[in-house]
Each structure stands twice: as structure tokens, then as C-alpha cells.
Design an enzyme around this catalytic site. Structure first.
Site, PDB file in Angstrom:
ATOM      1  N   HIS B 156      19.561  68.618 -34.363  1.00  0.00           N
ATOM      2  CA  HIS B 156      19.498  68.653 -36.472  1.00  0.00           C
ATOM      3  C   HIS B 156      19.646  68.189 -36.918  1.00  0.00           C
ATOM      4  O   HIS B 156      19.897  67.745 -37.758  1.00  0.00           O
ATOM      5  CB  HIS B 156      19.711  69.782 -36.178  1.00  0.00           C
ATOM      6  CG  HIS B 156      19.416  71.098 -35.495  1.00  0.00           C
ATOM      7  ND1 HIS B 156      18.581  72.066 -35.669  1.00  0.00           N
ATOM      8  CD2 HIS B 156      20.107  71.830 -34.442  1.00  0.00           C
ATOM      9  CE1 HIS B 156      18.682  73.346 -34.806  1.00  0.00           C
ATOM     10  NE2 HIS B 156      19.866  72.762 -34.212  1.00  0.00           N
ATOM     11  N   SER B 277      10.582  42.938 -50.899  1.00  0.00           N
ATOM     12  CA  SER B 277       9.802  43.391 -51.553  1.00  0.00           C
ATOM     13  C   SER B 277       9.323  42.576 -52.564  1.00  0.00           C
ATOM     14  O   SER B 277       9.307  41.519 -52.748  1.00  0.00           O
ATOM     15  CB  SER B 277      11.004  44.808 -52.555  1.00  0.00           C
ATOM     16  OG  SER B 277      10.106  44.437 -53.965  1.00  0.00           O
ATOM     17  N   LYS B 283      15.138  43.843 -51.422  1.00  0.00           N
ATOM     18  CA  LYS B 283      14.852  44.294 -49.986  1.00  0.00           C
ATOM     19  C   LYS B 283      14.590  44.076 -48.665  1.00  0.00           C
ATOM     20  O   LYS B 283      14.030  42.847 -48.414  1.00  0.00           O
ATOM     21  CB  LYS B 283      13.957  44.862 -50.328  1.00  0.00           C
ATOM     22  CG  LYS B 283      14.323  46.246 -51.713  1.00  0.00           C
ATOM     23  CD  LYS B 283      14.477  47.599 -50.770  1.00  0.00           C
ATOM     24  CE  LYS B 283      14.378  48.257 -49.930  1.00  0.00           C
ATOM     25  NZ  LYS B 283      13.017  48.882 -50.234  1.00  0.00           N
ATOM     26  N   GLU B 290       7.991  51.751 -39.603  1.00  0.00           N
ATOM     27  CA  GLU B 290       7.231  52.361 -40.198  1.00  0.00           C
ATOM     28  C   GLU B 290       5.537  52.808 -39.722  1.00  0.00           C
ATOM     29  O   GLU B 290       4.915  53.844 -39.996  1.00  0.00           O
ATOM     30  CB  GLU B 290       7.449  52.104 -41.567  1.00  0.00           C
ATOM     31  CG  GLU B 290       8.344  52.468 -42.245  1.00  0.00           C
ATOM     32  CD  GLU B 290       8.862  51.820 -43.731  1.00  0.00           C
ATOM     33  OE1 GLU B 290       8.709  52.181 -44.815  1.00  0.00           O
ATOM     34  OE2 GLU B 290       9.140  50.867 -43.920  1.00  0.00           O
TER      35      GLU B 290
END
Lengths: 458, 458, 458, 458
Positions: B156, B277, B283, B290
Site C-alpha cells: 500500500h 526543463s 530540474k 515516465e
């Protein structure tokens, strides 16, 4: 090659990573919208004195040149620059010098790509709507030609009741009308400017988003910068509307395939829209409707792809969302080409009126008319249904049509049956008597056609 | 241009129809398999005296030339010839004259395309299996390096119990092992020769299908000609196996994304596998995992597409089935590139052992060890669970760790607790004591690694 | 048992067939709408003199009795009567005698079930909309409480820029607002009366469909009888709108799961909304958001199911369409229960403001502010981005925060940097300066909240 | 009510949460497997001296009593106990006292539910395989009856070549054979014992998993505890195999619907397997195949649901996975009922041999035989195809069949045509001459049938 965002990085990007992550092969398609968006952005930056008039002029000039180069096939997109945005910005910097480096002021790729996609889809939806209207006009025109053509209506692919071919065709008109409405509704949610949301939080620079919205003809501006860069609802909504269009076209296609089978022989497809077999010299295959039917699969698949991509992503932008483009582009292309090809084909189909009419002569299609005849004579519907069922069973046993029964034979099933019944049980009478609103009678269909033609270009 | 199947046709194909129905833009990819299949077919026709030795020689020579031209980029595929098959056959006829016109003897495009697709997929599955094995080896090697690295195990997404990183990594090994098995199983159903089924009914010519099977290394031959040309099970089966691979890779990717967040900080991705970025200079984004995670969407979508295409099609071949290629090709490419990029990336990830270890120090991960300690002392598990739960509640209230409780404090919860409990409630002890087969103890994991290394190349 | 439609049949239905084809187990849920529709239908039949006033009275009395019996759990639904419609009609015939046999006059199950489904879905969509508005109010209220709570904003799950928690929560408000709009749009297409289309062709009896529409509050009446009985667009459109709702809830759930992890510790879920582990005494699991996230799967699945059912069906009604109900009912139940449970849970979540704030102190979240500071000083954005990137790299090397750099240290990166920079690089300043419309500044968020509260009950 | 895991909790579970998170309404179906698994577990705990013989006896006695109570409908499942596992354990504790509290020793619900699900699915797959074999036998028997029945074979739903009905039916035999293989393959991956993996890390207690495996007839034991509780591959793999079964049944159903249309009239469905219309007294609808075709949608939907649930879940168990049960159960039920009903129906279908045979007399089905006749005379196939195409075109113009052409008329198309051609262009000859392996000749089909019958019960 040094990346525009490479300041903090120690190593260069691995080659395999570059090609894995690059979106250029597909997002290059957005170039026109990217430039259009940049022009509006830069005009606003000028108005707000964030850039000088001179800088704005240089940038606009550069962007126009790039646009022309792309139009003329002279622009060289470079894979090292990951995507269409970085390609155009890099080219601009080469052309406009330091001014070019100011284009991306108060902007992130996150809001930029959201803008480009909305501009693209807004245009494409308008094209789809045009194609829908064209197909609707073709259906109206075809229905006009078949205002007297009687065919069997089906439920469960069993012959049910005689209907007009024109009425049948107009059923597709109504499906497409809902499709058009759904696309219009989708447009209202696309027509919201995301630019100015920057990476996710907005910007500290004094931009004027409403001005950009006016320049790009967006009636409204996104209210929340985090939502604006996280949102791909509009892509999913469009693909699902497209999925329903494909349901409709797949149903029409199924009918065209059925009707051009030897068994139905209701239509002949034009040679120019069919192909032959590499081995069987006699074949003439309904490839176009088959392919349209099959292409429903890819649109449903694109929908599932997009739902999967977005499921469970935390806010705001995640790179997964780059996977939105190919399903969207493929959906746009599929829906447009299917609508187009069906629209071209329909007027060239030869309808075999004789076969359609003969098709209503078997299978007891007017049994419901007998039942309703008995209802009008006062019999409860459930009893009338039973009595007519018995008559049909008798006819099957005797290999007779209902209308070939002797009046006396009929009376055995109910005393209420008189000779006037023969006015109600021909296919023509059956059709003509369906005068309830929306029913298949010629009167209804003519009225509908008149009203549709009057409505004209919606 | 006159079509090879055009004998019975009055009109030429409409341009829009030609481009709508053409499969050339994607099935061109099958060219090598198409030629390979034709060569075997023609060799058999020669052996059976259906063609003369001379004809066979001319055809084989022509096909080889075409193969070379394609390899060297000199072959011109012509859109008017609909598909890769007609392109190659037309070119052959030009090269070999009337003999060329004999290539398609006792064959239809229906069985030909089924053959090409099986040859293609057979090769590609072998590549996918190789990539899986490579990734498995990388996992084994990585696990070997982290045989002592302790991290929090989660259920979980809540910390549950301490585990070894190596044990966690080997969980992926086992998933991939099932993936490999599924692909092997799929291969047995692909490895069935359809050629010789002709259009759908077989042929009247005295062909020898088993000979073709031998030449093309198919261990078996399809039993029913109608099924052979109607069947795309193998495409669906492969895409669904690929879908499960993508489930696994999406789970791994999710973990890599989580672990490279500032909050977890369990890993650092190599610069070469991340991007920056366009607006935020600090970043460093985990784009590769992803994208892999997002790409699960396209494979699920391809699966839905294929199921939709095949649903409700009457036998035998229908043109809808041409829609099998793009989802299949896209699935092959996606699965291969995702496996490849993950395999390249994993060995370059920097694992932050300290952060992982520290992660086990909070959140009472050894509470189950306390309960099992009590069970060994004779307390029923349910009571031990309750007692330990109270201790945890107490610790939360006191902001203490379990291991910081005084023995006397502990005894308040159960008299059974002795000082020996401290041997069981460190993360190291917790891991080491999980000696049940398949459990996370170092002894188990080492044994597993030895056995996997011994197994070597599977 | 003799079927109401059994007139023509020789054999009785096989038992296994009866249970295979029966829709009673699920369509029983439509009973209230079935009776409501029948009442309006019968009132119209009376007005049109198709039934006598006496017959109408008897039927209405019977239907009311049946309604009461069902409400009181006294009605016995009989599996032999296939579906809810036949159950009610059969019971009516028992109660009202021959008059009962007249209820089905000028009606078919095809238009009847289309009516029942539209009545049902119209009601349910209104419930869903109410739940959405309730959740929106909860979000507004929560945002009001957190108008000053600063947290890290993320892209790629990497910390990006500081944002207000209130701003983040309102992103969900906007998603839900689009969901509401989509449902309203869907309602306009549901609100079309199909009754009176009969089997597919309309009826020969002089019905008044517009009267029925008035009684049942349908603003419009279907235009084409064939389309009316063939159409399930509204089911697909609703499920796809529900699918997007589930995308949004799955994203929120993902965030709640992340935030309640030990690593984030941004929130604590209320005990009453979590469960424990059967083995690990310390666990407190975020089951509710996990289940909501998982339940997105069933809604996407329902969508795929309906698209598949409808794909390629020829007109008009086909029995396949009976498969519309379970996916629809399940979607309604899933979306309602997920919205409800999230709405109950949100106000009870304990937000850990301290952890959120601290989360903005690492990872250089104000780097973009530095870059925009330089832009305001006149540096081109691209250069500013690069300069800031270098500073971040330097800080990482030195293990320093940006704001801990000495001014002189900063000036090494650019002479433009002055001491005033420290006014811009705290998290608070970063948030406050995002004043662009839709940006995260407190001023913006407060204004939005005021306007949303004023808008009140929509 | 206090939860078994409630030690650390301060508040009780909210009612709405209890019903939202409860799996009891569906997992109750697993009760038999849950008890079976517990019995084996407890027997092992005894053997390993973790429990005393006395405790084991008490627990086994209690479990047997519970089993009997459930079988006799006397057991009261209580919603407060979330799921089937907690219900049985709670009842056991009431019966067996403290010994009952020891059942859950060295076990977690995570490995327990994985076990139950595997036991359930192992049984159900065996049932599905039995149903498949039964349907295969029915097909073989039916094919045996129609070893001489000639019908048109179709591609693109256009008549292509004459085939034997028996050959057509055996195409489905081969599809089902692959389905069976896929299920067998799936079984090997289900047959792996997960129990003993505990929550995710294994246990510190000295369990013997191999002993449990022997008791429960699992040939192997999971190798990695984390994988064992995280894995639902077997659910996805089964549903995707089921999806392909539904593709096959939907194709068969489509054909049955087509064939029972008035236009085809190839078959008559038994009254007992059809239903009538509520309004049209003459209707006899093929509801069973329509529903089977439609039910493919729910299985595809279940597949999409499961893929979505699992996508992107971090290891190990997450509550989302509770959503595995309903799609799995529904898939099992759907596939079994569809196989069963089709198997019952097929032998009762009346095949209209006359209509099938007549169907081969139109549409030039033996054109390929003409072309292959010419090939045997030495003409290149491509030329033969063209020549035959011209003949067909001529026949269409003249409204003649090929076999009605005068020999002299034929010779105009090619001098090679002799009078012997008439031996090759009847439907019977066309079928008989398709002697290539897998082709439709009676000789082939008879041989296949003999071999299938000899294979007997597989």
C-alpha cells in the site's frame, strides 16, 4: 549537442535515450500552431514592455522566415533538438541572436505544448464537423431519391417490418447529428487558453494572458495554472466522441457489406470502390466498408491508450503525457479519412430497388399491421398479438403468405377480421400507415427532408 | 494502372480509395519475409513439377535481385500496387517475364500475408526474448551488488518490513521469467505454416506443403485451410503477452520515478538518461521511466484495437484484418525499445544505500517480528498481533521507536517479552530471519543468485 | 410457462436458454422507470381514445398497486418472465384483466427499454452532478483553510516550484467543473423521448408522442424511429464522461497515497478511512484512495465493453444491446460511490503543513525565480536559464541552498545579481510573485475563492 | 465491531468506508478454497511443531464445521468482517478458542488471497477446458453428419469458392484447440504456490512450503516472496485467453445470425433457443448467438479493467488489486455460459442443405478452378487469372453461369480450353479437387475426422 536546458547537467544525453524520448517524429506536425502561438506570445510580451519593440520585430521576422522555410520544405528539423518547440526556438536564436533567446520568457514547454495541441485540435474538429455535415447532406440527397423505395426493416437481422430506404438512411443522419453536437461541446472545452501558466505555477513577469487569448481567438483563459498544464481531458473527450462516430460508421459499413453480399443483393458498390482477389478472378470485394469497420478498432484502442496514460498520474505535468500525441493524431486522421471515403462512395452505390421490395414479400413483415388492425377493432393488444402469431404459424405450415389467405381462412382466427384487412397488409400500406411522429411513412419522411433542406447549412 | 486482379473490372480504382485501402506504407516492412516465403514456395512448385526447373531458376534469380535492390535502397515501391506483395510480384514479372507470372500459382494473398506475418513475428519474438534475458542478467548482476543493501519493503506504499534491495530486484526477474515463458508458448502457435491454404479452400494443384514447412523451418502445417486464412489469434496472443510485459515495466518505472523523487531519494538516475526543463533550471526529470510507464497505454490500446477488429467477423478472410499490422508493429517496436532502454539505464543508476537503510528506521517495520517473537513464545498469533499493535500505538504517542523502549516498558504489554527480543527487532535481524523459502534473508537471496548464475544462458 | 410473445412458437424455451437470455437479474433495477413510463403511455392512449377512460383507470390502478408492492418488497419477480417489463405487464394482466392486455398497445419492448434507460440515466446523472458539486464545495472549503499553506509543486514528480496547497486543490475543482459540464451536455442528448417508435417503424395507431414527452418532462422527441431503437450513444457518452471523472479521482487518489507515505508525510488519513494489516500490526493503509484509483479500471473496462457491443451492429435493435445495462449500472454505482467516499474523507484529512513547507526548502525550487529575476534585469531568458543552471550545479556540489550563497558567490555567475535577489527567492516570495492570471499567488487564489463562493450553488 | 487488525487504531471504521472497502459481496465465492488452503496450512504448522497436535485438531474440526455450515446455508457471513478470510477466521476463533487465533500464524492475507485465487482459477480453467472439449466433440459429430454438404465459402462476405460445411465447422475446432492450449499453458503459471510469502518478505517461523504445495497439489513453489504477493499476471493471462475464446464464439455467432436471416436461410435455430417479439407476432429471433456475440464486450472490458488496475502499481501488494476479483469471476462465468449454451444449441440447428447448395450456383464460385485448369494446361497463373476474369465479366454481361457457356464461347477466351473443363467447374468437382493438405476435399475432411475421433478424449 548542448541542450537548451542543459545548464545543470554533467553528462550529455545518451544516444539511445535521445531517440527514445524524442517527440520530433510526430510533434513536428504541430509546427504551424507552435509558430502561431509564439507570435501571439511575443506580441504580448512587447505590449507589456517585457520585450522591446525591436526585439519583438526581430523575433516575429525570424518566426515568419522559419514558417516559410518549413512551408517550402527548406527547414531542417534536427533530431538532437528533441521536439518541434526546441527546433523552432533554436533556429530562431540562430536567426535573431539574443532577442531569440527571449522568446521563451514567461513560458514553459508545459503550457506551450498544451496550447499547440489545443490550436491543432480546434482546427481539426472544425474539419471533422465539415466532413460530418457533408456526409449528412449526401444522406439527405440520397434519401430524397429514395422517398418511395421500400425495403425490409430488421431487428435481430430478422425481417421485422417494411420501411422506406430513405427513413433508414436518415437514421444515420440523426446519429451524425449527435456526433456533431458532441464535437461542438468538446470545442467549448478546448477553447480555453493555457499559455501563461508557465511550468505549473504561473510567472512573476507581468504578462497579459487575456491579450494572448484575444490574438489567438480563445474565448476564455484557464483559471488554474496547475490544472492547465496537467489537463488532457480534451484529448480523451475528443477521442471518445470519435469512437462513437466510428461506432456509427462501423454499423453503416456492416450494412453495406451485408447488402452487397450475393444473398442480400440490395446494392452494388461502384467498381472504383472495390478491389479484386489475387487468386479468385470473379471476386469484387467491399474493401472500403470492411476497412472502415475495422478501423473502429484503432480509435477504440487510442481511447484506451489515453485513459491508461492519464490514469493515476500525480499533478502536474508528467512525461507520460507525451504519449498523447500519436493516439490523437491517428484518431484525427482515421475519422477524417473514414468520413471522407464513405461520403465519396455513398452517392455512387447502385441500389437494387427490386430486390429490396421483394425482400418485404417474404417473412410476414406485416404481421404487426394485422395485430394493430385487430386492436383498432377493439381486441386487447396482447390477444391480437397471440391471434396473429397463430395465423403466422398456420401460414408457415401452409407455406402461404398472410395476404394469400382466404378471408374465410382468416376469420377462423378471429371473427373481427373483415375484408378491409387487405387494405392494411401490403408493404406499401404498412409503410404509409406508420404516421406516428418519427415513423416511416412517406409523409413523415418527406416532411423531415423538407425541414432538413430548409435548415440548410447548419 | 491496371491491377493484377483487374480482369473483371470495368472502372479503375478511385485515387482516394487507392490511398485509403493501400497497406504499402506499413506492410512494406514485411518485404524480407515476403521474398523468403516466395522462394520456398517456388522451390516447392519446382520440386512438384508445377513449374519447370528453368522457371524456378528465373524466379529465384529475380527475387534475389529484388532483395538486393531493396537492401541497397534501390527498389522503388509504387503506391499504385496496394501492398508489398503486389509490388514484389509486379517487379518480378518485369524481370522474369512469363515465368514471373507463375509465382502466384497455388497461392493467394490470404495465405501469403498470413505466412509473412508469422515469419515476421517469429523473428521479432526471438528478439524480444533476447532482450528479456539481457534485462534479467542485468537484474541478477545488480542484485549481486546489493546482496546486503537493506531497504523498506512496501505494501500500500506504506512501509511494511525491511527487505533486501536484491530481493526486490529479483521480483522483477521472476515477472520477466513468466513473460519469457508466455512468449515461448506463443511461438509454438505461430510456428504453423499457413501457406498452401490458398484463398480459403486449398488448391487443386499438387502442392507439397510439408516441403515448404521444412524449407521455412515450421515444425507443423495448418490443418484447416479456412481457419488458416481467418486466424489472427497469434497477433492477439502476442500483444496480450506484450501488455503484461508493459505492466511489469510500468511498475518498475513507477518505482524508479518514486525513488528518484526528493522525498525518497533512494536513487539517482544518470544524467544521460534524464532531461531538464525548458523553464526551471534546477530540474532533472526521470523522463525515461515516465515514458516507459506511459507507453503501457499504447500496448493496451493495440490489444483493444485487435480484439475489436476481430470481434464478430464471419469466416474467412475479411479486409478488416488488414488493420492487424499497425498495432502489431507498434507493439513490437514499443516493447523492444522499452526493454532496451530500461536495460541500458539500470546499471547506471546510483543507489543511495544510506537513504534506503535509514528508511527502515522509521515507521515500525519490525512490528511483525515482535509479533512472531511472541508467537514463538507461545502466544496465539491473533493475540500477538493485538499486543504488538498496542505497543506501536504507545510508541507513536511517545514518539519512540520500538527498539528504544525499555525492557520494563515492553513487559507492560506482555510478560512473555524478554531481553532477547532485541536480537530480533533490528532491520538486519528482521531480514536475516526471513528464512522461509522465497523469503528475503540474505541466505535465500544468495542461494537464488547462485542458482540463476549457474543456470546461465537459458 | 407460455411467453407473452409465444403465439408462433412450437416448443417452449429451454431452461438453460431462459437463464442465459434473462435480463431480469439486472434490469429489475429499472422497475420504477418502467412503471412511470407505462403510466404516461397509458394516459396518452386514453387521451387519444385508443383506450377507454375505464381501461386507463384500471391500468393505472394496477400499476400503482404493483409499484407499492415492489416498494414494500411484496412483489414477486418471476424469472420465467425474462425481464422487468414482462414481469410488470404479466402482473398487470392478472390484476386488470383484458384491460391489462392493452397496456402494450402501440409500444414495443424496443422503445420501452430505450425509454426506461433514459429515465434511469437522467436521474442518475443528476445525482452524479450533485455529488460533484458537493465535492467541489469541500475543495473550496479546504482551499479556504489552506490559503497560506505552502507546498512543493511537482512536475515529473520532481519538485518544481513552491505553490499554495489551496491552489493545488483548486486544480481538482476545475477538473470537476469540466466533468460537470460534460454530464450536462450528455443530459441534453438523453432528454429525447424514444417511446412511440415501437419496434422500429412507428405505429399505425394515432398516438401523441409529444403528450407523452410533456408528461415525462422530455424537452424533445426522437425524429427517426429506426434510430431511436438502435441508439445507445447516450450510454457510451455517459460512460466515457465517467471515465474522465475516474481519471481525475485516480490522480487525486495517487496523490493521497503518495502524501500519506512515510517519505512524503504531507497528510495523515483519518483512522476511520484506513485499514490495518492482518499480519503487520503497525500498518495503516490508505485503502480508500487505493480502491478509488483501482476502480478507474472497471469504468474504462465498461467503456470498452459498450464500444465492443455496438461495433458493427446492423440496424436496428439487436439482442447484443441487452449487454448495455450491466456496464452502465456498474459505472453509475462506481462513480457515485467513489465521489461520495472521497468527499467524506477529504475534510477529515490532517495536513502536515510543516512537512509541506519544509519540502520546499530542498531541491532549489526557486531557481526559476532567479532566472526571471535576471530577465527583469534585462538578460535574455535562455541565458538566464543557463546561468541559473550553473548556480544550481554549483550549489549541489557545495551542498548549499541557493539562498545560502553569499552575494559575492552569486555575482560570480552574473554581475546583474544584486542583494535585492533575496527578496525573490524565498518560497513565500516565489508564491506571492506568481501574480499572472491563474498563477499560484495568494492574491489570485483568494480572488478565485471569493468568486467561487459568490457563485454559490450552481 | 473491533477488527482483527485493530490494535493500533484509535477510531472505528466509518460505515461508508466499511461498505466501500468490503470485498465480502464477491470474494465470498472463494470460501471453499479459503478453507482448503487453511487446512493445508495448519497441517503444515502442526508437522513443523509450530502448532501442537491438539491445536491442529481443534482448528481442523472447526474449519470442517464451518465448511458444512456454509454448504448447508447455515453460516452467517457478516459484512463487518470485510472479507471471506476474516469471516472464516473469526468464526473459527469462536469455535476453537485460542487455538483458532493461531490459524493465521506465518500467513498474511496477501499470500492467502493469492492462494485462494489460484486454487479457484485452477479449478475453473479445468471446467472451461472440459466445456471446450465438449464443444469440439459436438463440432466433430456435426461435421461427420455433413461430410457431403456443400456450401459457399466466403471471403469479404462475398462468395468465394464452394466448401464443405464439415470443413467450415472444423475451422472452429482448430480455433478451440488453440484456446485449449492457451488455457493449459496458463495453468502451468497458476500452479505455483504463493502461500508462505506472508505479507511480502517471508516469515521468521520455520514453515515448510513444499509440504503445503504437496498437500494442495502444486507442482512448484514461488521463488520470491515480494513477487508472489504482487503478481496478478495469471488473472490477466486467463482473461486474455478468454478474450480470444470470445472472439471465436463471436465469429461463430455472427455466422449463425447471418445464416438464420431470411436472405441466407442456411439454418433454422430451434424454437427453444430463440425468442419472439413483444410487438411483432411473426418474429423468431436468434437471441442466443446475438447475446454471445455481445458478451465478447464484457470480456474485453474485463481485460482492459485488469490491465488498468495493475498499470504502474509499485511493489508489492496494493489495495487496488482487490479489483481483480469481479472481472475474473465475470469472465469465468461468461466464458462458461457462452460455451455451454452454444454447445447445447449446435446439435439442434436444422441445416438447410438445399439452400446452401443453391448458394454455390450463383456468383461464379468456380472461377479459380477455371484459372487453375488453365495453369495445368501451362498458362502462367497471372494470365490465367486475367483470362478467367474476362470470362466472368462476359458471363455477368450475358447473365449466364460459367458452366452454361458453350465450349466454343469459352474458346474465345483461350484456345487451351477443352471440353474436359466441364469436369472441373461443378461445385462438387471444385470441392473434391481441393486435395492439398488442409484443403476442403471430402477425402481430406474424412481423414481429419477419423484422426480426431481416434484421438478421442484428449
Amino acid at each position: 549537442m548542448k541542450k537548451l536546458w542543459g545548464g545543470r547537467f554533467g553528462e550529455e544525453t545518451e544516444k539511445a535515450v535521445e531517440s527514445f524520448t524524442s517527440s520530433l517524429p510526430f510533434d513536428v506536425r504541430l509546427w504551424r500552431y507552435d509558430i502561431e502561438g509564439s507570435m501571439a506570445h511575443v506580441a504580448m510580451l512587447g505590449k507589456q514592455k517585457i520585450l522591446s519593440a525591436n526585439e519583438v520585430r526581430k523575433i516575429l521576422k525570424g518566426l515568419k522566415e522559419i514558417r516559410e522555410e518549413i512551408e517550402n520544405g527548406k527547414f531542417r528539423f534536427m533530431p538532437e533538438y528533441e521536439d518541434v518547440h526546441m527546433n523552432i526556438e533554436s533556429a530562431l536564436i540562430k536567426k535573431a541572436g539574443p532577442a531569440g533567446g527571449k522568446l521563451h520568457t514567461a513560458r514553459s514547454r508545459n503550457d506551450q505544448v498544451a496550447l499547440d495541441l489545443r490550436l491543432f485540435l480546434r482546427d481539426e474538429i472544425k474539419s471533422v464537423i465539415k466532413l460530418i455535415k457533408w456526409l449528412q447532406r449526401v444522406l439527405v440527397s440520397l434519401a430524397g431519391k429514395h422517398i418511395r423505395t421500400i425495403m425490409p426493416g430488421y431487428t435481430h437481422l430478422q425481417k421485422a417490418q417494411p420501411v422506406l430506404l430513405s427513413h433508414h438512411l436518415l437514421a444515420y443522419y440523426d446519429m451524425l447529428e449527435r456526433d456533431r453536437q458532441r464535437l461542438e461541446a468538446c470545442l467549448t472545452r478546448i477553447n480555453v487558453l493555457p499559455l501563461g501558466s508557465a511550468a505549473l505555477a504561473g510567472t512573476t513577469l507581468p504578462i497579459d494572458r487575456k491579450h494572448v487569448a484575444r490574438l489567438l481567438k480563445f474565448p476564455s483563459v484557464s483559471e488554474n495554472s496547475i490544472d492547465a498544464v496537467s489537463d488532457r481531458d480534451f484529448v480523451i473527450e475528443f477521442i471518445s466522441a470519435a469512437g462513437i462516430i466510428m461506432v456509427h460508421l462501423s454499423r453503416l459499413s456492416e450494412e453495406l457489406v451485408l447488402w452487397s453480399s450475393d444473398e442480400f443483393s440490395f446494392i452494388e458498390l461502384p467498381d472504383a470502390f472495390t478491389t479484386g482477389s489475387s487468386i479468385m478472378p470473379q471476386k469484387k470485394n467491399p474493401d472500403v466498408p470492411e476497412l472502415v469497420r475495422g478501423k473502429s478498432g484503432r480509435v477504440f484502442g487510442n481511447l484506451m491508450a489515453m485513459l491508461t496514460v492519464m490514469k493515476g498520474l500525480p499533478l502536474s505535468y508528467n512525461r507520460d503525457m507525451q504519449e498523447d500525441k500519436e493516439p490523437l493524431f491517428d484518431t484525427v486522421d482515421t475519422v477524417k479519412s473514414c468520413l471522407h471515403i464513405i461520403t465519396l462512395m455513398l452517392p455512387k452505390i447502385k441500389f437494387n430497388k427490386k430486390a429490396m421490395k421483394e425482400g418485404t414479400g417474404r417473412a410476414y413483415l406485416t404481421a404487426t399491421d394485422v395485430a394493430e388492425y385487430l386492436v383498432r377493432k377493439g381486441m386487447p393488444f396482447r390477444e391480437a398479438h397471440k391471434v396473429t402469431g397463430m395465423m403466422v404459424k398456420h401460414c408457415i405450415g401452409q407455406k402461404k403468405k398472410i395476404e394469400s389467405l382466404e378471408p374465410s381462412e382468416m376469420k377462423r382466427f378471429s371473427k373481427m377480421i373483415g375484408e378491409d384487412i387487405f387494405h392494411f397488409i401490403t408493404a406499401e400500406a404498412s409503410v404509409e400507415n406508420k404516421k406516428s411522429f418519427g415513423g416511416t411513412s412517406g409523409k413523415n419522411v418527406s416532411a423531415r427532408l423538407r425541414s432538413l433542406k430548409k435548415g440548410g447549412e447548419k
